[in-house]
Write a protein that holds these residues in place. Sequence first.
Motif, mmCIF file in Angstrom:
data_model
loop_
_atom_site.group_PDB
_atom_site.id
_atom_site.type_symbol
_atom_site.label_atom_id
_atom_site.label_comp_id
_atom_site.label_asym_id
_atom_site.label_seq_id
_atom_site.Cartn_x
_atom_site.Cartn_y
_atom_site.Cartn_z
ATOM 1 N N ARG A 14 0.841 -1.205 0.000
ATOM 2 C CA ARG A 14 0.000 0.000 0.000
ATOM 3 C C ARG A 14 0.875 1.254 0.000
ATOM 4 O O ARG A 14 0.633 2.195 -0.770
ATOM 5 N N THR A 17 2.487 1.693 -3.427
ATOM 6 C CA THR A 17 1.540 2.185 -4.425
ATOM 7 C C THR A 17 1.277 3.677 -4.254
ATOM 8 O O THR A 17 1.248 4.436 -5.229
ATOM 9 N N GLU A 18 1.090 4.096 -2.996
ATOM 10 C CA GLU A 18 0.811 5.507 -2.724
ATOM 11 C C GLU A 18 2.013 6.394 -3.066
ATOM 12 O O GLU A 18 1.848 7.484 -3.631
ATOM 13 N N ARG A 21 2.285 6.771 -6.808
ATOM 14 C CA ARG A 21 1.240 7.662 -7.317
ATOM 15 C C ARG A 21 1.561 9.125 -7.033
ATOM 16 O O ARG A 21 1.410 9.993 -7.896
ATOM 17 N N LEU A 22 2.042 9.419 -5.812
ATOM 18 C CA LEU A 22 2.391 10.794 -5.452
ATOM 19 C C LEU A 22 3.572 11.307 -6.275
ATOM 20 O O LEU A 22 3.609 12.482 -6.681
ATOM 21 N N GLU A 49 8.878 1.421 -3.642
ATOM 22 C CA GLU A 49 7.651 1.562 -4.433
ATOM 23 C C GLU A 49 7.035 0.224 -4.795
ATOM 24 O O GLU A 49 5.825 0.136 -5.014
ATOM 25 N N ALA A 69 2.796 16.262 -0.066
ATOM 26 C CA ALA A 69 1.628 15.627 0.542
ATOM 27 C C ALA A 69 1.028 16.536 1.617
ATOM 28 O O ALA A 69 1.751 17.214 2.359
ATOM 29 N N GLN A 73 -2.970 13.476 4.690
ATOM 30 C CA GLN A 73 -2.408 12.360 3.921
ATOM 31 C C GLN A 73 -1.087 11.908 4.527
ATOM 32 O O GLN A 73 -0.812 10.706 4.613
ATOM 33 N N LEU A 77 -0.393 8.076 5.893
ATOM 34 C CA LEU A 77 0.630 7.237 5.283
ATOM 35 C C LEU A 77 1.759 6.906 6.260
ATOM 36 O O LEU A 77 2.323 5.805 6.199
ATOM 37 N N LEU A 242 -8.046 1.153 -1.505
ATOM 38 C CA LEU A 242 -6.694 1.603 -1.829
ATOM 39 C C LEU A 242 -5.641 0.529 -1.585
ATOM 40 O O LEU A 242 -4.498 0.669 -2.022
#
Length: 325
Positions: A14, A17-18, A21-22, A49, A69, A73, A77, A242
């Motif tokens: 997770r 992935t986040e 994406r960021l 990643e 971020a 968020q 995270l 997510l």
Amino acid sequence: MPPTAPGPILRRRRIGTELRRLREQAGLTGDQVIERIGWASASKLSRLENGRSRPDPDDVGVLLTLYGAGDAQREELLAITHEAGDMRGWLRNFPVMTEQQRAFAELEAGCSEISEYNPVLVPGLLQTPGYARHRIISAARVADQAGDPEGGKDPETEVRARQARQSLLTRPDAPRYTAVLEEAALGHRAGPLDVLHEQLVHLCELAMLPNVTLHLLLRDTRVGDWYLPPTAFSVYRFADPLDPETLAIEGGFTDVMSTELNTLNRYKVVFEWLCSAALSASDTLSWLIEATGRPDTAAESTVAYGPATAPVQRRRDSGRLTTDR
């Protein structure tokens, strides 16, 4: 009872992935990120990643700052980052598990839906202790003869581990579980008749749980355009959208986990084909009930009764089986 919260491995995926994406939203390449924060190797970012390394909260904090971020968020995270690193605390919930079993337990924890298929075995979450013991001991003998130290492990530890994992099917927040069973998995080659009979009875009980759906694939049934599934696999979906949907491919002695979308979609298509080709859930239950009453117990004995679909067309003398195809 295993925890319902996702395990550390899922948390790592997770976070990975986040972060990816960021980074993409920030318009940065991996090389640009490495250059700006001064890491010595690009592989560090790649491993992070891809969920292949335990994330360091300080490293994640630096990346979140670089990517801009927001506070909420960032807080979310970083909390997930701490969960991803707490492997020791999470493992206390599974004191008897071997490494391979633990990998599946981590995927199953926090899962909302599981789809499974195995071409030769009853899936582990459905196995009785007797059936599981034969699978584990026979595999250990292969490892022994190959000189693999894994062969020396206590089989009863593995059996207990499988039983611990199975409790998720009956817990209050149990996931939806669907499996396609091959007729061969209940045949004479799978074990002694008493073990097979016990397994059949257990499958009948599980098939009546509201969250469990079983489909039996009869051995001469065509799948799709003569498609032959090459391997066992499971697809895991999670309550949090997510958390990445995950594919587990069982290769006998080596398991592969993947969240790659194209690969996942192919296996999901195959699973749909398998479900369409197999008996319906009600016909599968009828088949299993009748199989428990056959003199020789084993599923491969259907040859003696004529066509492979005969078990769900006949009516037992006791009157319990009333479903016709």
